[in-house]
Enzyme design. Structure first.
Site, PDB file in Angstrom:
ATOM      1  N   SER A 122       0.820  -1.211   0.000  1.00  0.00           N
ATOM      2  CA  SER A 122       0.000   0.000   0.000  1.00  0.00           C
ATOM      3  C   SER A 122       0.849   1.254   0.000  1.00  0.00           C
ATOM      4  CB  SER A 122      -0.845   0.080   1.273  1.00  0.00           C
ATOM      5  OG  SER A 122      -1.605  -1.046   1.461  1.00  0.00           O
ATOM      6  N   HIS A 143      -1.955  -3.287  -6.666  1.00  0.00           N
ATOM      7  CA  HIS A 143      -2.533  -2.858  -5.386  1.00  0.00           C
ATOM      8  C   HIS A 143      -4.038  -3.093  -5.404  1.00  0.00           C
ATOM      9  CE1 HIS A 143      -3.515   0.562  -2.380  1.00  0.00           C
ATOM     10  NE2 HIS A 143      -3.220  -0.534  -1.732  1.00  0.00           N
ATOM     11  N   GLU A 155      -5.083  -0.795  -8.606  1.00  0.00           N
ATOM     12  CA  GLU A 155      -4.084   0.218  -8.976  1.00  0.00           C
ATOM     13  C   GLU A 155      -2.819  -0.521  -9.402  1.00  0.00           C
ATOM     14  OE1 GLU A 155      -3.962   4.376  -6.535  1.00  0.00           O
ATOM     15  OE2 GLU A 155      -3.602   2.613  -5.348  1.00  0.00           O
ATOM     16  N   ASN A 193      -4.279   6.379  -1.951  1.00  0.00           N
ATOM     17  CA  ASN A 193      -3.861   6.832  -0.624  1.00  0.00           C
ATOM     18  C   ASN A 193      -3.239   8.233  -0.652  1.00  0.00           C
ATOM     19  OD1 ASN A 193      -4.768   4.773   1.076  1.00  0.00           O
ATOM     20  ND2 ASN A 193      -3.108   3.438   0.398  1.00  0.00           N
TER      21      ASN A 193
HETATM   22  P1  NAD Z   1      -1.996  -9.502   7.070  1.00  0.00           P
HETATM   23  O1  NAD Z   1      -1.162  -9.297   8.272  1.00  0.00           O
HETATM   24  O2  NAD Z   1      -3.452  -9.818   7.204  1.00  0.00           O
HETATM   25  O3  NAD Z   1      -1.363 -10.699   6.200  1.00  0.00           O
HETATM   26  C1  NAD Z   1      -0.004 -10.829   5.931  1.00  0.00           C
HETATM   27  C2  NAD Z   1       0.334 -12.315   5.950  1.00  0.00           C
HETATM   28  O4  NAD Z   1       1.645 -12.490   5.416  1.00  0.00           O
HETATM   29  C3  NAD Z   1       0.334 -12.903   7.362  1.00  0.00           C
HETATM   30  O5  NAD Z   1      -0.582 -13.991   7.412  1.00  0.00           O
HETATM   31  C4  NAD Z   1       1.776 -13.383   7.538  1.00  0.00           C
HETATM   32  O6  NAD Z   1       1.887 -14.590   8.250  1.00  0.00           O
HETATM   33  C5  NAD Z   1       2.220 -13.575   6.096  1.00  0.00           C
HETATM   34  N1  NAD Z   1       3.670 -13.546   5.909  1.00  0.00           N
HETATM   35  C6  NAD Z   1       4.604 -12.808   6.543  1.00  0.00           C
HETATM   36  N2  NAD Z   1       5.830 -13.097   6.072  1.00  0.00           N
HETATM   37  C7  NAD Z   1       5.665 -14.023   5.093  1.00  0.00           C
HETATM   38  C8  NAD Z   1       6.552 -14.718   4.212  1.00  0.00           C
HETATM   39  N3  NAD Z   1       7.859 -14.518   4.261  1.00  0.00           N
HETATM   40  N4  NAD Z   1       6.018 -15.595   3.344  1.00  0.00           N
HETATM   41  C9  NAD Z   1       4.676 -15.806   3.294  1.00  0.00           C
HETATM   42  N5  NAD Z   1       3.799 -15.189   4.103  1.00  0.00           N
HETATM   43  C10 NAD Z   1       4.284 -14.301   4.977  1.00  0.00           C
HETATM   44  O7  NAD Z   1      -1.772  -8.226   6.146  1.00  0.00           O
HETATM   45  P2  NAD Z   1      -2.658  -7.708   4.922  1.00  0.00           P
HETATM   46  O8  NAD Z   1      -3.596  -6.687   5.398  1.00  0.00           O
HETATM   47  O9  NAD Z   1      -3.155  -8.888   4.151  1.00  0.00           O
HETATM   48  O10 NAD Z   1      -1.544  -6.932   4.076  1.00  0.00           O
HETATM   49  C11 NAD Z   1      -0.679  -7.601   3.186  1.00  0.00           C
HETATM   50  C12 NAD Z   1      -0.097  -6.596   2.215  1.00  0.00           C
HETATM   51  O11 NAD Z   1      -1.167  -5.986   1.490  1.00  0.00           O
HETATM   52  C13 NAD Z   1       0.685  -5.455   2.874  1.00  0.00           C
HETATM   53  O12 NAD Z   1       1.761  -5.109   2.041  1.00  0.00           O
HETATM   54  C14 NAD Z   1      -0.342  -4.341   2.927  1.00  0.00           C
HETATM   55  O13 NAD Z   1       0.244  -3.062   2.937  1.00  0.00           O
HETATM   56  C15 NAD Z   1      -1.090  -4.581   1.624  1.00  0.00           C
HETATM   57  N6  NAD Z   1      -2.450  -4.030   1.568  1.00  0.00           N
HETATM   58  C16 NAD Z   1      -3.281  -4.101   2.655  1.00  0.00           C
HETATM   59  C17 NAD Z   1      -4.578  -3.592   2.546  1.00  0.00           C
HETATM   60  C18 NAD Z   1      -5.541  -3.660   3.706  1.00  0.00           C
HETATM   61  O14 NAD Z   1      -6.571  -2.982   3.659  1.00  0.00           O
HETATM   62  N7  NAD Z   1      -5.279  -4.468   4.736  1.00  0.00           N
HETATM   63  C19 NAD Z   1      -5.027  -3.044   1.346  1.00  0.00           C
HETATM   64  C20 NAD Z   1      -4.169  -3.032   0.247  1.00  0.00           C
HETATM   65  C21 NAD Z   1      -2.881  -3.525   0.374  1.00  0.00           C
END
Ligand code: NAD
Length: 287
Positions: A122, A143, A155, A193
């Site tokens: 993000s 994204h 995006e 964002n």
């Molecule tokens: P989350 O914490 O729900 O999920 C992340 C997962 O990645 C966890 O389950 C963790 O165990 C796993 N993980 C960590 N290291 C790892 C590795 N080396 N190999 C495999 N898995 C691994 O987080 P999220 O909200 O799903 O966010 C994930 C990404 O998406 C981030 O970069 C975040 O910025 C982006 N994002 C989030 C949102 C949102 O609204 N939450 C929206 C768009 C983008």
């Protein structure tokens, strides 16, 4: 390489976003390999995918047969080595640059040289992740928005060295996944964002200054501008910790007061008031 060469997709991380990405890819007919860091998180993530599809069946948005067909396309793993036959990989691990760089370097050594590597970040710099590989022209940001199966926008982030071919494959994939695609340069916040964060921070500043209550500010944006949610409801949904993290990344890059997190936001995060996910943010939530 074009979109017709893409049959198998790897997803790194099966959290909130990874699970949604796995679901839409499998429902679009792609073979999906998803990696988590331990068996419990993998089970939890796959459970999330199944739960979301089962809800779709309940609501009549998906047939039982389509759900079963999609589930048959998904394979969970604990090892990135299982991505060796993937044609495109989407990284959706936690928002940490060091971790993402390590993942990109590992993927670069495991995947064929023509494979596109994408990040769902993000706020982090996609160009920096690309620099951790020997294929910066094949790295881009994809994204997605939360919840991925529902939100219609994708995006695409064009990093400094991303090739036109990579962007076009990203666009074609997004369309196959049923998303409307916009393309942005690699600047913190991209498009969404970059506009949402200063708007939200301003709402907090004016709340703190006593301009009006959070309910009045939310109502104003809903009824005055036809926004589906006001800023405080939306911030609670996004997560105040996530908002603060993105604001800090944007301030670090631009050094512009528009992106400086107001003290009230930082205090709320320090106090553990993250929004919906912790049960309390600007509003209080009961399950
Ligand atoms: P989350 O914490 O729900 O999920 C992340 C997962 O990645 C966890 O389950 C963790 O165990 C796993 N993980 C960590 N290291 C790892 C590795 N080396 N190999 C495999 N898995 C691994 O987080 P999220 O909200 O799903 O966010 C994930 C990404 O998406 C981030 O970069 C975040 O910025 C982006 N994002 C989030 C949102 C949102 O609204 N939450 C929206 C768009 C983008």
């Amino acid at each position: 390489m074009d979109i017709s060469n893409i049959r198998a997709i790897g997803v790194v991380g099966c959290g909130l976003m990874g699970a949604g990405i796995v679901e839409i890819c499998a429902r679009a007919g792609y073979d999906v390999v998803v990696r988590e860091i331990n068996p419990e998180l993998l089970q939890k993530g796959l459970g999330r995918v199944k739960g979301s599809m089962a809800k779709g069946v309940e609501k009549g948005k998906l047939s039982q047969a389509d759900m079963e067909a999609a589930l048959a396309h998904i394979k969970g793993t604990l090892s990135l080595a299982d991505f060796k036959d993937c044609d495109l990989v989407i990284e959706a691990a936690v928002e940490n640059m060091q971790l993402k760089r390590t993942i990109f370097t590992e993927l670069d050594s495991i995947c064929r040289s023509d494979v596109i590597l994408a990040s769902n970040t993000s706020s982090l710099c996609v160009t920096e992740m690309a620099a951790a590989t020997e294929r910066p022209d094949k790295v881009l940001g994809l994204h997605f928005f939360n919840p991925v199966p529902v939100m219609p926008l994708l995006e695409i982030v064009r990093a400094l060295l991303t090739s036109d071919e990579t962007v076009e494959i990203g666009r074609a994939l997004g369309e196959k996944l049923g998303k409307t695609v916009v393309i942005a340069k690699d600047r913190p916040g991209f498009i969404a964002n970059l506009l949402f964060v200063p708007y939200s921070l301003d709402a907090i500043r004016w709340l703190d200054a006593g301009l009006a209550s959070k309910e009045e500010i939310d109502t104003t944006m809903k009824l005055g501008f036809n926004h589906p949610m006001g800023p405080f409801t939306l911030m609670d949904f996004v997560g105040l910790d996530t908002l603060l993290f993105i604001a800090d990344a944007m301030y670090e890059e631009f050094k512009d007061a528009r992106y400086a997190a107001p003290p009230l936001l930082r205090r709320m995060v320090q106090a553990g008031l993250y929004g919906r996910k912790s049960g309390r943010g600007f509003y209080t939530y009961t399950k």
